[in-house]
Design an enzyme around this catalytic site. Structure first.
Site, short mmCIF file in Angstrom:
data_model
loop_
_atom_site.label_atom_id
_atom_site.label_comp_id
_atom_site.label_asym_id
_atom_site.label_seq_id
_atom_site.Cartn_x
_atom_site.Cartn_y
_atom_site.Cartn_z
N ASN A 9 0.91 -1.28 0.01
CA ASN A 9 -0.10 -0.04 0.09
C ASN A 9 0.92 1.27 -0.01
O ASN A 9 1.40 1.48 0.94
CB ASN A 9 -1.11 0.04 1.20
CG ASN A 9 -1.69 1.40 1.17
OD1 ASN A 9 -1.80 2.12 0.39
ND2 ASN A 9 -2.25 1.54 2.37
N TRP A 10 0.94 1.94 -1.12
CA TRP A 10 2.08 2.81 -1.26
C TRP A 10 1.39 4.26 -0.60
O TRP A 10 2.18 5.08 -0.27
CB TRP A 10 1.89 3.34 -2.81
CG TRP A 10 2.90 2.21 -3.65
CD1 TRP A 10 3.59 1.18 -3.04
CD2 TRP A 10 3.26 2.47 -4.86
NE1 TRP A 10 3.96 0.73 -4.13
CE2 TRP A 10 4.03 1.49 -5.33
CE3 TRP A 10 3.09 3.46 -5.92
CZ2 TRP A 10 4.41 1.20 -6.39
CZ3 TRP A 10 3.67 3.28 -7.25
CH2 TRP A 10 4.18 2.05 -7.63
N LYS A 11 0.22 4.30 -0.16
CA LYS A 11 -0.51 5.26 0.49
C LYS A 11 -0.26 6.59 -0.51
O LYS A 11 -0.16 6.17 -1.64
CB LYS A 11 0.14 5.65 1.96
CG LYS A 11 -0.19 4.25 2.64
CD LYS A 11 0.20 4.46 4.19
CE LYS A 11 -0.32 3.18 4.94
NZ LYS A 11 -0.10 3.26 6.35
N HIS A 103 -9.51 1.03 5.08
CA HIS A 103 -8.36 1.39 5.45
C HIS A 103 -8.54 2.23 6.74
O HIS A 103 -9.38 3.23 6.71
CB HIS A 103 -7.28 1.88 4.45
CG HIS A 103 -6.01 1.91 5.07
ND1 HIS A 103 -5.48 2.72 6.10
CD2 HIS A 103 -4.93 0.91 5.08
CE1 HIS A 103 -3.99 2.58 6.53
NE2 HIS A 103 -3.78 1.37 5.69
N GLU A 105 -6.85 4.78 7.93
CA GLU A 105 -6.64 6.22 7.57
C GLU A 105 -8.10 6.78 6.95
O GLU A 105 -8.22 7.80 6.99
CB GLU A 105 -5.35 6.34 6.64
CG GLU A 105 -4.31 6.00 7.62
CD GLU A 105 -2.98 5.46 6.64
OE1 GLU A 105 -2.98 5.44 5.33
OE2 GLU A 105 -2.26 4.75 7.47
N GLU A 174 -5.27 -4.91 10.41
CA GLU A 174 -4.54 -3.96 10.55
C GLU A 174 -4.61 -3.23 12.15
O GLU A 174 -5.28 -2.21 12.14
CB GLU A 174 -4.60 -2.80 9.44
CG GLU A 174 -4.08 -3.40 8.22
CD GLU A 174 -3.38 -2.35 7.19
OE1 GLU A 174 -2.33 -2.63 6.59
OE2 GLU A 174 -4.07 -1.27 7.02
N GLY A 180 2.70 2.35 10.66
CA GLY A 180 3.40 3.35 10.49
C GLY A 180 4.28 3.60 11.65
O GLY A 180 5.02 4.83 11.87
N SER A 218 3.48 -2.30 10.12
CA SER A 218 4.88 -2.47 10.38
C SER A 218 5.52 -3.66 10.16
O SER A 218 6.38 -4.27 10.70
CB SER A 218 5.16 -1.78 12.00
OG SER A 218 4.82 -0.50 12.12
N GLY A 239 2.90 -1.10 4.25
CA GLY A 239 2.98 0.26 3.92
C GLY A 239 4.38 0.72 3.66
O GLY A 239 4.90 0.32 2.30
N GLY A 240 5.16 1.16 4.57
CA GLY A 240 6.31 1.66 4.51
C GLY A 240 7.43 0.84 3.62
O GLY A 240 8.14 1.31 2.62
P1 13P Z 1 3.14 0.30 7.60
O1 13P Z 1 3.44 -0.93 7.12
O2 13P Z 1 3.82 1.57 7.01
O3 13P Z 1 2.88 0.18 9.18
O4 13P Z 1 1.45 0.55 7.08
C1 13P Z 1 0.55 -0.43 7.04
C2 13P Z 1 -0.60 -0.06 6.25
O5 13P Z 1 -1.28 0.73 6.89
C3 13P Z 1 -0.87 -1.00 5.28
O6 13P Z 1 -2.25 -0.77 4.78
#
Ligand code: 13P
Length: 258
Positions: A9-11, A103, A105, A174, A180, A218, A239-240
């Site tokens: 997930n590049w966000k 998600h 967010e 999640e 994050g 994470s 994510g990251g």
């Molecule tokens: P991180 O891997 O950066 O913690 O993000 C997880 C996430 O929200 C994937 O959708």
């Protein structure tokens, strides 16, 4: 055994140049062989066309992409006066295979309710897109002992709205406190919640064992293998670590050997 799914997930990250560099490296790392797991990247909408090109280039000899294209959101509506929204049909025109829905967010910053999330999952399914339904508790909810209730409530709305189609979804657990933050749920903590979700899906469908439940929060090259080894963890939502080819490929590698 269910084929694992590793989804990035590049966000709201990336640009045309950086995306190309990242995906060139990812495709090179995935190589020419058929993979033992599915791999996807969920990208910002303006980059769908660019990444569709990579999805097409990544096809193996059977014609299946080694790298699937995913969106990060989808409208609950089919078309009409919904400024800024992107419909399932539009996403399909760009070859989108997966769409994140709910998600944390989106729930947190865009006020998405369980009901909205359930309708988005439905819109995805009716467009031929697999929704990756995200659920998870906040730190306050975990500390109050409400984790199971929260994730069950979030998933119940999706089951209620999607009934017999439920086996076509992917679920992602999640925990909000792990996103994050560098704080990962321990493999035991994650497995415990995944088992709760699996049991709930089992009541909705006898085929629930085949529904993929991903862990996200994470996940990285160092902890992926242990998380992915848990019996009810069928992949990762990253994510990251999905923004760095070597990290993302290491996670794919961990999923391949399990
Ligand atoms: P991180 O891997 O950066 O913690 O993000 C997880 C996430 O929200 C994937 O959708």
């Amino acid at each position: 055994m269910t084929k694992k799914l590793i989804a990035g997930n590049w966000k709201m990250n990336g640009n045309l140049g950086a995306n190309a560099q990242l995906l060139d490296a990812v495709l090179e790392g995935l190589g020419g062989r058929a993979l033992a797991c599915d791999v996807a990247v969920c990208v910002p909408a303006p980059y769908l066309l660019q990444v569709q090109g990579y999805q097409d280039r990544s096809r193996d000899s059977s014609g299946a992409p080694r790298l699937w294209l995913g969106a990060q959101d989808i409208s609950r509506h089919e078309s009409g006066a919904y400024t800024g929204e992107v419909s399932g049909r539009m996403l399909r025109e760009f070859g989108v295979r997966f769409a994140l829905v709910g998600h944390s967010e989106r729930r947190q910053y865009h006020g998405e309710t369980d009901e909205t999330v359930a309708l988005k999952a439905k819109a995805a399914l009716s467009a031929g897109i697999t929704p990756i339904v995200c659920v998870g508790e906040t730190l306050a909810e975990r500390e109050a002992g409400q984790t199971d209730d929260v994730v069950r409530r979030q998933l119940a709305a999706v089951i209620h709205e999607n009934g017999h189609c439920i086996t076509e979804i992917v679920v992602a657990y999640e925990p909000v406190w792990a996103i994050g933050t560098g704080k990962t749920a321990s493999p035991e903590q994650a497995q415990q919640v995944h088992a709760v979700l699996r049991a709930q899906l089992g009541v909705a469908s006898p085929a629930a064992g085949g529904i993929r439940i991903l862990y996200g929060g994470s996940m990285n090259a160092g902890n992926a293998a242990e998380l992915l080894a848990q019996p009810d963890i069928d992949g990762g939502l990253i994510g990251g670590a999905s923004l760095k080819a070597s990290d993302f490929l290491a996670i794919v590698g961990a999923a391949q050997v399990l």
